[in-house]
Design a protein around this motif. Structure first.
Motif, PDB file in Angstrom:
ATOM      1  N   SER A  40     -23.229  27.398  -7.392  1.00 41.05           N
ATOM      2  CA  SER A  40     -23.335  27.385  -8.852  1.00 41.05           C
ATOM      3  C   SER A  40     -24.114  26.149  -9.289  1.00 41.05           C
ATOM      4  O   SER A  40     -23.886  25.043  -8.772  1.00 41.05           O
ATOM      5  CB  SER A  40     -21.934  27.344  -9.482  1.00 41.05           C
ATOM      6  N   TRP A  67     -29.838  27.834  -3.034  1.00 41.86           N
ATOM      7  CA  TRP A  67     -30.298  28.228  -4.365  1.00 41.86           C
ATOM      8  C   TRP A  67     -29.171  27.870  -5.340  1.00 41.86           C
ATOM      9  O   TRP A  67     -28.054  28.359  -5.177  1.00 41.86           O
ATOM     10  CB  TRP A  67     -30.558  29.734  -4.416  1.00 41.86           C
ATOM     11  N   LEU A 110     -27.750  28.476  -8.831  1.00 47.36           N
ATOM     12  CA  LEU A 110     -27.982  29.522  -9.845  1.00 47.36           C
ATOM     13  C   LEU A 110     -26.918  29.493 -10.935  1.00 47.36           C
ATOM     14  O   LEU A 110     -25.763  29.140 -10.673  1.00 47.36           O
ATOM     15  CB  LEU A 110     -27.966  30.903  -9.178  1.00 47.36           C
ATOM     16  N   GLU A 151     -26.087  32.342 -12.511  1.00 47.88           N
ATOM     17  CA  GLU A 151     -25.373  33.604 -12.256  1.00 47.88           C
ATOM     18  C   GLU A 151     -25.890  34.206 -10.950  1.00 47.88           C
ATOM     19  O   GLU A 151     -27.078  34.038 -10.619  1.00 47.88           O
ATOM     20  CB  GLU A 151     -25.657  34.607 -13.390  1.00 47.88           C
ATOM     21  N   SER A 189     -26.438  37.259 -10.397  1.00 49.06           N
ATOM     22  CA  SER A 189     -27.342  38.401 -10.661  1.00 49.06           C
ATOM     23  C   SER A 189     -28.803  37.977 -10.671  1.00 49.06           C
ATOM     24  O   SER A 189     -29.699  38.812 -10.560  1.00 49.06           O
ATOM     25  CB  SER A 189     -26.985  39.018 -12.017  1.00 49.06           C
ATOM     26  N   THR A 190     -29.060  36.681 -10.795  1.00 46.97           N
ATOM     27  CA  THR A 190     -30.466  36.220 -10.833  1.00 46.97           C
ATOM     28  C   THR A 190     -31.037  36.037  -9.423  1.00 46.97           C
ATOM     29  O   THR A 190     -32.235  35.805  -9.257  1.00 46.97           O
ATOM     30  CB  THR A 190     -30.552  34.857 -11.565  1.00 46.97           C
ATOM     31  N   PHE A 191     -30.186  36.169  -8.395  1.00 50.28           N
ATOM     32  CA  PHE A 191     -30.622  35.819  -7.028  1.00 50.28           C
ATOM     33  C   PHE A 191     -31.763  36.720  -6.554  1.00 50.28           C
ATOM     34  O   PHE A 191     -32.778  36.253  -6.041  1.00 50.28           O
ATOM     35  CB  PHE A 191     -29.435  35.927  -6.076  1.00 50.28           C
ATOM     36  N   GLN A 192     -31.613  38.037  -6.731  1.00 55.08           N
ATOM     37  CA  GLN A 192     -32.618  38.970  -6.201  1.00 55.08           C
ATOM     38  C   GLN A 192     -33.964  38.723  -6.863  1.00 55.08           C
ATOM     39  O   GLN A 192     -34.999  38.712  -6.192  1.00 55.08           O
ATOM     40  CB  GLN A 192     -32.162  40.407  -6.455  1.00 55.08           C
ATOM     41  N   ASP A 193     -33.964  38.453  -8.136  1.00 53.73           N
ATOM     42  CA  ASP A 193     -35.235  38.176  -8.834  1.00 53.73           C
ATOM     43  C   ASP A 193     -35.826  36.851  -8.354  1.00 53.73           C
ATOM     44  O   ASP A 193     -37.017  36.714  -8.137  1.00 53.73           O
ATOM     45  CB  ASP A 193     -35.014  38.137 -10.350  1.00 53.73           C
ATOM     46  N   LYS A 194     -34.960  35.846  -8.201  1.00 53.07           N
ATOM     47  CA  LYS A 194     -35.452  34.526  -7.753  1.00 53.07           C
ATOM     48  C   LYS A 194     -36.098  34.639  -6.380  1.00 53.07           C
ATOM     49  O   LYS A 194     -37.137  34.084  -6.105  1.00 53.07           O
ATOM     50  CB  LYS A 194     -34.273  33.554  -7.657  1.00 53.07           C
ATOM     51  N   TYR A 239     -35.364  39.580  -0.444  1.00 52.96           N
ATOM     52  CA  TYR A 239     -33.924  39.907  -0.558  1.00 52.96           C
ATOM     53  C   TYR A 239     -33.559  40.977   0.469  1.00 52.96           C
ATOM     54  O   TYR A 239     -32.541  40.904   1.138  1.00 52.96           O
ATOM     55  CB  TYR A 239     -33.589  40.405  -1.958  1.00 52.96           C
ATOM     56  N   ASP A 244     -19.945  36.716 -12.426  1.00 56.73           N
ATOM     57  CA  ASP A 244     -20.366  38.040 -11.922  1.00 56.73           C
ATOM     58  C   ASP A 244     -20.128  38.167 -10.417  1.00 56.73           C
ATOM     59  O   ASP A 244     -20.807  38.952  -9.730  1.00 56.73           O
ATOM     60  CB  ASP A 244     -21.836  38.297 -12.275  1.00 56.73           C
TER      61      ASP A 244
END
Ligand SMILES: Nc1ncnc2c1ncn2[C@@H]1O[C@H](COP(=O)(O)OP(=O)(O)O)[C@@H](O)[C@H]1O
Ligand SMILES: Cc1cn([C@H]2C[C@H](O)[C@@H](COP(=O)(O)O)O2)c(=O)[nH]c1=O
Ligand SMILES: [Zn+2]
Length: 287
Positions: free
Chosen positions: A121, A143, A145, A147, A149-154, A160, A176
């Motif tokens: 976090s 990473w 982050l 949230e 949910s932002t991991f795949q985009d990042k 991924y 989340d």
């Protein structure tokens, strides 16, 4: 021995207790996250679980039969991908070795050639944002982050899809957590290793960590060493008067304690609060 307020020390140290220090996990070495693997079949568009396509009757034209066979193999691979998902949870009080165990597991997976990625976090800024760091100073790039949910985009969709193992530290701070872990393990076939506090300083459930236990393959609760008697510590005592649940800090704010010293600590903190209130009202009366 960390310093604690004199009132708390005198009241709490009166307890005599046998010393039994728990075994501590060995130190692990720092490691960069690996994002490269030998080529794997591309399952970049995993679809919801689909039962294998029905075999066509003998009369089906060759092209349709070939397509059905390919569909059957792909859906089988997707089932295999989803079936390879796992969730492992590591909980306990502060200083119990949760992060140490997380890094050890992630590094072990990387050592077998798997692609790993580590997330924490971005609320945890105690030791910098680009690494997960244990209280012993062992670190691994990560990473940070707001949230999950932002991991795949990042990371990017292709990268991924190539990740086999996802480590998550300070999981109590991710709202989340449940949805991310469920999708990553059930749908995307990832091995997810989650480290976080099960309880806050009031021993209430912290965030969503307990909510993912029904999704998990394994749950491990670690213990620390009680700062006051050396027995196994299962709880975290907050040494300050702050009452908000999220309060980032280390040994300056928190200490791991056994049940007896947790309960004694609550009495001391409440007594301290009452004394401070009396002093404040006395000062007000003088003015
Ligand atoms: N009271 C304590 N009990 C256990 N370990 C402690 C204590 N105080 C400091 N430590 C150190 O903290 C390390 C664990 O750090 P870490 O893995 O970051 O724990 P966590 O992630 O559970 O907070 C231990 O290996 C030990 O060296
Ligand atoms: C008990 C408790 C802890 N926190 C914070 C304090 C730390 O920043 C992290 C836990 O760190 P660790 O890796 O487990 O050592 O959580 C909090 O915000 N609220 C609490 O009640
Ligand atoms: Zn104790």
């Amino acid at each position: 021995m960390r310093s604690i307020s004199s009132a708390m020390r005198s009241l709490l140290l009166s307890a005599s207790a046998p010393s039994s220090s728990p075994a501590f996990l060995p130190r692990s070495t720092a490691l960069r996250p690996l994002l490269s693997l030998p080529f794997r079949p591309d399952l970049s568009r995993p679809r919801p679980f689909a039962p294998p396509a029905r075999s066509l009757s003998k009369t089906a034209p060759p092209a349709a039969a070939a397509r059905a066979r390919i569909d059957e193999r792909v859906s089988g691979m997707e089932v295999q991908a989803a079936n390879s998902g796992e969730i492992h949870i590591i909980v306990g009080p502060m200083f119990a070795g949760k992060t140490t165990a997380l890094l050890r597991r992630v590094q072990a997976e990387a050592g077998t050639g798997r692609t790993v990625a580590l997330i924490k976090s971005d609320k945890d800024n105690r030791y910098g944002l680009d690494s997960v760091v244990t209280h012993d100073g062992t670190k691994m790039a990560c990473w940070a982050l707001p949230e999950l949910s932002t991991f795949q985009d990042k990371l990017g969709r292709d990268a991924y899809d190539k990740v086999d193992v996802i480590g998550i530290d300070e999981a109590q701070f991710f709202d989340d957590l449940h949805d991310f872990c469920s999708k990553a393990a059930d749908h995307d076939g990832k091995i997810v290793v989650v480290a976080g506090l099960d309880g806050d300083y009031k021993r209430n459930k912290f965030g969503s960590v307990l909510d993912i236990i029904p999704l998990a393959n394994s749950v491990t609760k670690l213990t620390a060493r009680c700062e006051l008697c050396d027995r196994r510590a299962s709880f975290t005592l907050r040494k300050t008067q702050e009452t908000r649940t999220e309060l980032i800090g280390g040994a300056n704010v928190y200490m791991p304690v056994c049940r007896q010293h947790y309960l004694d600590g609550q009495i001391v903190i409440e007594a301290t609060r009452i004394v401070m209130d009396i002093e404040r009202s006395t000062e007000v009366a003088r003015c």
